[in-house]
Design a protein around this motif. Structure first.
Motif, PDB file in Angstrom:
ATOM      1  N   ASP A 145       0.758  -1.318   0.040  1.00 33.37           N
ATOM      2  CA  ASP A 145       0.059   0.024   0.126  1.00 33.37           C
ATOM      3  C   ASP A 145       0.760   1.178  -0.085  1.00 33.37           C
ATOM      4  OD1 ASP A 145      -2.272  -1.452   0.345  1.00 33.37           O
ATOM      5  OD2 ASP A 145      -2.379  -1.404   2.354  1.00 33.37           O
ATOM      6  N   VAL A 146       0.317   2.244  -0.678  1.00 33.74           N
ATOM      7  CA  VAL A 146       1.113   3.653  -0.475  1.00 33.74           C
ATOM      8  C   VAL A 146       0.154   4.664   0.092  1.00 33.74           C
ATOM      9  CG1 VAL A 146       1.733   5.392  -1.916  1.00 33.74           C
ATOM     10  CG2 VAL A 146       2.176   3.167  -2.961  1.00 33.74           C
ATOM     11  N   VAL A 147       0.877   5.059   1.237  1.00 27.68           N
ATOM     12  CA  VAL A 147       0.068   5.723   2.291  1.00 27.68           C
ATOM     13  C   VAL A 147       0.995   7.114   2.430  1.00 27.68           C
ATOM     14  CG1 VAL A 147      -0.845   6.181   4.452  1.00 27.68           C
ATOM     15  CG2 VAL A 147      -0.716   3.733   3.395  1.00 27.68           C
ATOM     16  N   PHE A 148       0.330   8.108   2.105  1.00 26.83           N
ATOM     17  CA  PHE A 148       1.197   9.618   2.503  1.00 26.83           C
ATOM     18  C   PHE A 148       0.769   9.926   3.720  1.00 26.83           C
ATOM     19  CE2 PHE A 148       0.172   9.179  -1.995  1.00 26.83           C
ATOM     20  CZ  PHE A 148       1.376   9.588  -2.616  1.00 26.83           C
ATOM     21  N   GLY A 149       1.872  10.634   4.429  1.00 23.42           N
ATOM     22  CA  GLY A 149       1.736  11.109   5.978  1.00 23.42           C
ATOM     23  C   GLY A 149       2.925  12.088   6.070  1.00 23.42           C
ATOM     24  N   LYS A 150       2.955  12.348   7.321  1.00 21.87           N
ATOM     25  CA  LYS A 150       3.760  13.471   7.855  1.00 21.87           C
ATOM     26  C   LYS A 150       4.806  12.847   8.877  1.00 21.87           C
ATOM     27  CE  LYS A 150       2.982  16.537  10.665  1.00 21.87           C
ATOM     28  NZ  LYS A 150       2.299  17.853  11.567  1.00 21.87           N
ATOM     29  N   VAL A 151       6.167  13.047   8.507  1.00 22.67           N
ATOM     30  CA  VAL A 151       7.282  12.130   9.512  1.00 22.67           C
ATOM     31  C   VAL A 151       6.957  13.227  11.076  1.00 22.67           C
ATOM     32  CG1 VAL A 151       9.409  11.817  10.069  1.00 22.67           C
ATOM     33  CG2 VAL A 151       8.443  11.490   7.966  1.00 22.67           C
ATOM     34  N   SER A 183      13.638   9.389  14.846  1.00 22.31           N
ATOM     35  CA  SER A 183      14.354   8.350  15.882  1.00 22.31           C
ATOM     36  C   SER A 183      13.470   8.311  17.029  1.00 22.31           C
ATOM     37  CB  SER A 183      15.624   8.493  15.978  1.00 22.31           C
ATOM     38  OG  SER A 183      16.426   7.348  16.699  1.00 22.31           O
ATOM     39  N   PRO A 184      12.614   7.470  17.505  1.00 19.06           N
ATOM     40  CA  PRO A 184      12.167   6.423  16.645  1.00 19.06           C
ATOM     41  C   PRO A 184      11.239   6.795  15.607  1.00 19.06           C
ATOM     42  CG  PRO A 184      10.920   6.495  18.641  1.00 19.06           C
ATOM     43  CD  PRO A 184      11.961   7.245  18.833  1.00 19.06           C
ATOM     44  N   LEU A 185      11.156   5.907  14.352  1.00 18.13           N
ATOM     45  CA  LEU A 185      10.340   6.614  13.429  1.00 18.13           C
ATOM     46  C   LEU A 185       8.902   6.488  13.455  1.00 18.13           C
ATOM     47  CD1 LEU A 185      10.177   7.509  10.419  1.00 18.13           C
ATOM     48  CD2 LEU A 185      10.132   4.967   9.787  1.00 18.13           C
ATOM     49  N   LYS A 186       8.167   7.652  13.101  1.00 22.80           N
ATOM     50  CA  LYS A 186       6.773   7.751  13.551  1.00 22.80           C
ATOM     51  C   LYS A 186       6.366   8.549  12.126  1.00 22.80           C
ATOM     52  CE  LYS A 186       6.607   7.403  18.618  1.00 22.80           C
ATOM     53  NZ  LYS A 186       6.337   8.034  19.847  1.00 22.80           N
ATOM     54  N   ILE A 187       5.081   8.041  11.741  1.00 22.06           N
ATOM     55  CA  ILE A 187       4.701   8.816  10.610  1.00 22.06           C
ATOM     56  C   ILE A 187       3.145   9.147  10.837  1.00 22.06           C
ATOM     57  CG2 ILE A 187       4.013   8.655   7.947  1.00 22.06           C
ATOM     58  CD1 ILE A 187       6.741   7.023   7.776  1.00 22.06           C
ATOM     59  N   GLU A 188       2.558  10.094  10.612  1.00 23.27           N
ATOM     60  CA  GLU A 188       1.295  10.335  11.093  1.00 23.27           C
ATOM     61  C   GLU A 188       0.401  10.245   9.679  1.00 23.27           C
ATOM     62  OE1 GLU A 188      -1.636  14.131  12.867  1.00 23.27           O
ATOM     63  OE2 GLU A 188       0.525  14.323  12.655  1.00 23.27           O
ATOM     64  N   LEU A 201      -4.188   8.168  13.728  1.00 23.77           N
ATOM     65  CA  LEU A 201      -3.335   6.961  13.281  1.00 23.77           C
ATOM     66  C   LEU A 201      -1.883   7.504  13.200  1.00 23.77           C
ATOM     67  CD1 LEU A 201      -3.097   4.202  12.760  1.00 23.77           C
ATOM     68  CD2 LEU A 201      -3.892   4.671  10.355  1.00 23.77           C
ATOM     69  N   ILE A 202      -0.828   7.393  13.861  1.00 21.68           N
ATOM     70  CA  ILE A 202       0.534   7.534  13.854  1.00 21.68           C
ATOM     71  C   ILE A 202       1.237   6.007  13.696  1.00 21.68           C
ATOM     72  CG2 ILE A 202       2.759   8.165  14.854  1.00 21.68           C
ATOM     73  CD1 ILE A 202       0.770  10.245  16.128  1.00 21.68           C
ATOM     74  N   LEU A 203       1.864   5.671  12.635  1.00 27.43           N
ATOM     75  CA  LEU A 203       2.508   4.525  12.130  1.00 27.43           C
ATOM     76  C   LEU A 203       3.944   4.440  12.787  1.00 27.43           C
ATOM     77  CD1 LEU A 203       1.113   3.667   8.535  1.00 27.43           C
ATOM     78  CD2 LEU A 203       0.258   3.097  10.856  1.00 27.43           C
ATOM     79  N   THR A 204       4.235   3.575  13.373  1.00 31.06           N
ATOM     80  CA  THR A 204       5.702   3.273  13.989  1.00 31.06           C
ATOM     81  C   THR A 204       6.556   2.489  12.948  1.00 31.06           C
ATOM     82  OG1 THR A 204       5.212   1.334  15.097  1.00 31.06           O
ATOM     83  CG2 THR A 204       5.080   3.496  16.654  1.00 31.06           C
ATOM     84  N   GLU A 205       7.716   2.241  13.013  1.00 34.47           N
ATOM     85  CA  GLU A 205       8.533   1.520  12.046  1.00 34.47           C
ATOM     86  C   GLU A 205       8.190  -0.050  12.101  1.00 34.47           C
ATOM     87  OE1 GLU A 205      12.603   0.818  14.878  1.00 34.47           O
ATOM     88  OE2 GLU A 205      12.168   2.824  14.255  1.00 34.47           O
ATOM     89  N   ASP A 206       7.613  -0.434  13.007  1.00 34.46           N
ATOM     90  CA  ASP A 206       7.081  -1.939  13.111  1.00 34.46           C
ATOM     91  C   ASP A 206       6.153  -2.211  11.957  1.00 34.46           C
ATOM     92  OD1 ASP A 206       8.483  -2.291  15.520  1.00 34.46           O
ATOM     93  OD2 ASP A 206       6.767  -1.793  16.679  1.00 34.46           O
ATOM     94  N   PHE A 207       5.376  -0.982  11.464  1.00 39.32           N
ATOM     95  CA  PHE A 207       4.510  -1.281  10.347  1.00 39.32           C
ATOM     96  C   PHE A 207       5.072  -1.015   8.920  1.00 39.32           C
ATOM     97  CE2 PHE A 207       1.987   0.403  13.842  1.00 39.32           C
ATOM     98  CZ  PHE A 207       0.801  -0.392  13.579  1.00 39.32           C
ATOM     99  N   PHE A 208       6.308  -0.984   8.853  1.00 42.06           N
ATOM    100  CA  PHE A 208       7.093  -0.783   7.519  1.00 42.06           C
ATOM    101  C   PHE A 208       7.954  -2.024   7.035  1.00 42.06           C
ATOM    102  CE2 PHE A 208       5.952   3.642   9.151  1.00 42.06           C
ATOM    103  CZ  PHE A 208       5.082   3.906   8.082  1.00 42.06           C
TER     104      PHE A 208
END
Length: 53
Positions: free
Chosen positions: A22-28, A32-37, A42-49
């Protein structure tokens, strides 16, 4: 609609769901640690990538 066309193409191709991405656009919001809103709730952490070269 575009989504229906893509769904038909995926079904025609077959395979496993893990072969698709999936391609999802968000804001970093943190490097460190990687988190993308991706939305207000919904904020995704590096575990999702899954990063591959």
């Amino acid at each position: 609609m575009a989504g229906e066309y893509l769904l038909k193409q995926f079904n025609k191709r077959g395979g496993h769901a893990s072969e698709y991405s999936d391609v999802v656009f968000g804001k970093v919001v943190s490097k460190s640690p990687l988190k993308i809103e991706v939305s207000n709730t919904l904020i995704l952490t590096e575990d999702f990538f899954n990063f591959r070269a």
